[in-house]
Design a protein around this motif. Sequence first.
Motif, short mmCIF file in Angstrom:
data_model
loop_
_atom_site.label_atom_id
_atom_site.label_comp_id
_atom_site.label_asym_id
_atom_site.label_seq_id
_atom_site.Cartn_x
_atom_site.Cartn_y
_atom_site.Cartn_z
N PRO A 245 -8.96 -9.35 12.49
CA PRO A 245 -9.31 -10.05 13.73
C PRO A 245 -10.21 -9.23 14.66
CG PRO A 245 -6.98 -10.33 13.23
CD PRO A 245 -7.52 -9.33 12.24
N ASP A 246 -10.24 -7.91 14.48
CA ASP A 246 -11.13 -7.06 15.28
C ASP A 246 -12.47 -6.82 14.58
OD1 ASP A 246 -9.55 -6.51 17.59
OD2 ASP A 246 -8.27 -5.23 16.34
N ASN A 247 -12.71 -7.56 13.50
CA ASN A 247 -13.95 -7.39 12.73
C ASN A 247 -14.06 -5.99 12.14
OD1 ASN A 247 -16.34 -8.36 11.62
ND2 ASN A 247 -17.58 -7.61 13.37
N ILE A 248 -12.91 -5.41 11.84
CA ILE A 248 -12.89 -4.09 11.19
C ILE A 248 -12.51 -4.30 9.73
CG2 ILE A 248 -11.78 -1.82 11.11
CD1 ILE A 248 -11.24 -2.18 14.17
N ARG A 249 -13.42 -3.94 8.85
CA ARG A 249 -13.18 -4.07 7.42
C ARG A 249 -12.59 -2.77 6.87
NH1 ARG A 249 -17.45 -4.17 4.46
NH2 ARG A 249 -18.97 -3.45 5.97
N VAL A 250 -11.67 -2.90 5.92
CA VAL A 250 -11.05 -1.70 5.32
C VAL A 250 -11.04 -1.88 3.81
CG1 VAL A 250 -9.08 -0.13 5.36
CG2 VAL A 250 -9.51 -1.61 7.34
N ASN A 251 -11.59 -0.92 3.10
CA ASN A 251 -11.64 -0.99 1.64
C ASN A 251 -11.27 0.35 1.02
OD1 ASN A 251 -12.84 -3.77 1.04
ND2 ASN A 251 -14.30 -2.97 2.56
N ALA A 252 -10.80 0.30 -0.21
CA ALA A 252 -10.48 1.52 -0.95
C ALA A 252 -11.46 1.66 -2.12
CB ALA A 252 -9.06 1.47 -1.48
N VAL A 253 -11.90 2.89 -2.34
CA VAL A 253 -12.78 3.20 -3.48
C VAL A 253 -12.04 4.18 -4.38
CG1 VAL A 253 -14.90 4.41 -4.15
CG2 VAL A 253 -14.94 2.78 -2.25
N SER A 254 -11.98 3.87 -5.65
CA SER A 254 -11.28 4.76 -6.59
C SER A 254 -12.24 5.36 -7.60
CB SER A 254 -10.18 3.99 -7.33
OG SER A 254 -9.08 3.78 -6.48
N PRO A 255 -12.67 6.60 -7.36
CA PRO A 255 -13.53 7.25 -8.35
C PRO A 255 -12.75 7.55 -9.62
CG PRO A 255 -13.51 8.44 -6.23
CD PRO A 255 -12.39 7.45 -6.20
N GLY A 256 -13.46 7.53 -10.73
CA GLY A 256 -12.89 8.06 -11.96
C GLY A 256 -13.00 9.58 -11.92
N SER A 257 -12.82 10.21 -13.06
CA SER A 257 -12.94 11.66 -13.13
C SER A 257 -14.39 12.03 -12.87
CB SER A 257 -12.55 12.15 -14.53
OG SER A 257 -11.24 11.73 -14.84
N MET A 258 -14.64 12.66 -11.72
CA MET A 258 -16.04 12.97 -11.35
C MET A 258 -16.44 14.32 -11.91
SD MET A 258 -16.36 11.66 -7.42
CE MET A 258 -14.85 12.42 -6.84
N LEU A 259 -17.66 14.37 -12.43
CA LEU A 259 -18.18 15.63 -12.94
C LEU A 259 -18.85 16.38 -11.79
CD1 LEU A 259 -18.08 17.01 -15.67
CD2 LEU A 259 -20.35 16.15 -16.13
N ASP B 176 -16.01 19.86 -15.26
CA ASP B 176 -17.15 20.71 -15.59
C ASP B 176 -16.67 21.99 -16.28
OD1 ASP B 176 -19.86 21.53 -15.56
OD2 ASP B 176 -19.47 22.77 -13.81
N ARG B 177 -15.58 22.56 -15.78
CA ARG B 177 -15.02 23.78 -16.40
C ARG B 177 -14.55 23.46 -17.81
NH1 ARG B 177 -12.12 24.71 -11.63
NH2 ARG B 177 -10.19 24.20 -12.73
N MET B 178 -13.86 22.34 -17.94
CA MET B 178 -13.34 21.96 -19.27
C MET B 178 -14.50 21.77 -20.26
SD MET B 178 -11.09 18.59 -20.02
CE MET B 178 -10.47 18.14 -21.62
N ARG B 179 -15.57 21.15 -19.77
CA ARG B 179 -16.74 20.90 -20.61
C ARG B 179 -17.34 22.21 -21.12
NH1 ARG B 179 -22.49 19.04 -19.01
NH2 ARG B 179 -22.03 20.42 -17.27
N GLY C 185 -19.33 6.80 -21.84
CA GLY C 185 -20.01 7.96 -22.42
C GLY C 185 -19.91 9.22 -21.60
N GLY C 186 -19.30 9.16 -20.43
CA GLY C 186 -19.16 10.38 -19.61
C GLY C 186 -18.61 10.04 -18.24
N PRO C 187 -18.19 11.09 -17.53
CA PRO C 187 -17.63 10.87 -16.19
C PRO C 187 -18.71 10.43 -15.20
CG PRO C 187 -17.18 13.11 -17.01
CD PRO C 187 -18.20 12.50 -17.92
#
Length: 277
Positions: A193-207, A214-217, A235-237
Amino acid sequence: MFDRVRNVDGGRAAVYAEGGTGWSGVRGKRVLVTGGTRGLGEQIVRLLSAEGARVATCARTARDLEELTASLDTETFTRPLDVTSPGSLEDFVVATAKRFGGLDGVVACAGGSRGGGIEQAAPDDWAATWEVNVGHAARLVRAAVPHLRAAGGGSVVVISSISGWKPGPPAQYGVAKSAQIHLAASLARELGPDNIRVNAVSPGSMLIPGRRWDRMRREDPEAFAHFVAAELPGGGPVAPQEVARVVAFLLSDWSSGISGAHLPVDRAQNAPSPDGY
Ligand SMILES: NC(=O)c1ccc[n+]([C@@H]2O[C@H](COP(=O)([O-])OP(=O)(O)OC[C@H]3O[C@@H](n4cnc5c(N)ncnc54)[C@H](OP(=O)(O)O)[C@@H]3O)[C@@H](O)[C@H]2O)c1
């Protein structure tokens, strides 16, 4: 102008707006990002700055904040603080709104995990992991709401994780990241109602250079190749730059119809780690 740089996996190209793309989506937006000196947070700060947003960020290490601001062409408002320390984050939100003359968006990016498996992690580790992920995100939004409302609305992005919806140890991390997804969906309804949007972003395993994958690689290429073959059909992170672009989109008016959403950015990754589900 797009500057195509190679992802650190040497394969796919990640489009990264090194010098800005001319896209007007976040130009002039006043945004606070927590945890902006390394990893994903740093890429969000760099992208927003390149695209003409006014950016504030915090982290515990003052030197890293100084190095970050020195490397940026645009003015960035920073403050060394611990997001779990009561009052510090709230004060920074107020100071940012004062400095920028208002606030249009916040990104809860600081996060992490403390302690090992269920037998190793102490109750304190569970509490600390909860606080740095969920507690800080909730306090950030709470402090930001009056300023976002005063601006006529705004956008909140909570950085969760693949571990928040595809279970994998350590449990205290997945539980906290899962709660962040629920937090975003719940707050979207409360603040709509306050025009405030809220979203979640879920990254995968980031390189990220120097970090776990990166260390494992480098140190165990066979195990890394097995992880990629078993769990990463793309094919990759993902690169943090790819995640940062989704965050910028959610902060922009181009995503005005999106609220209460959970956006995975993981290129269809299966399990969150080589340990499997
Ligand atoms: N890395 C991954 O593969 C991955 C995958 C999925 C989701 N994620 C999520 O993405 C987010 C960023 O992860 P990342 O790996 O890019 O992070 P990172 O490289 O560990 O960097 C974390 C940033 O947050 C700051 N920070 C950490 N704890 C803080 C605290 N208590 N108070 C203030 N600042 C703090 C750090 O600076 P200081 O240390 O100086 O405080 C740094 O700037 C996190 O929420 C994480 O859970 C990461």
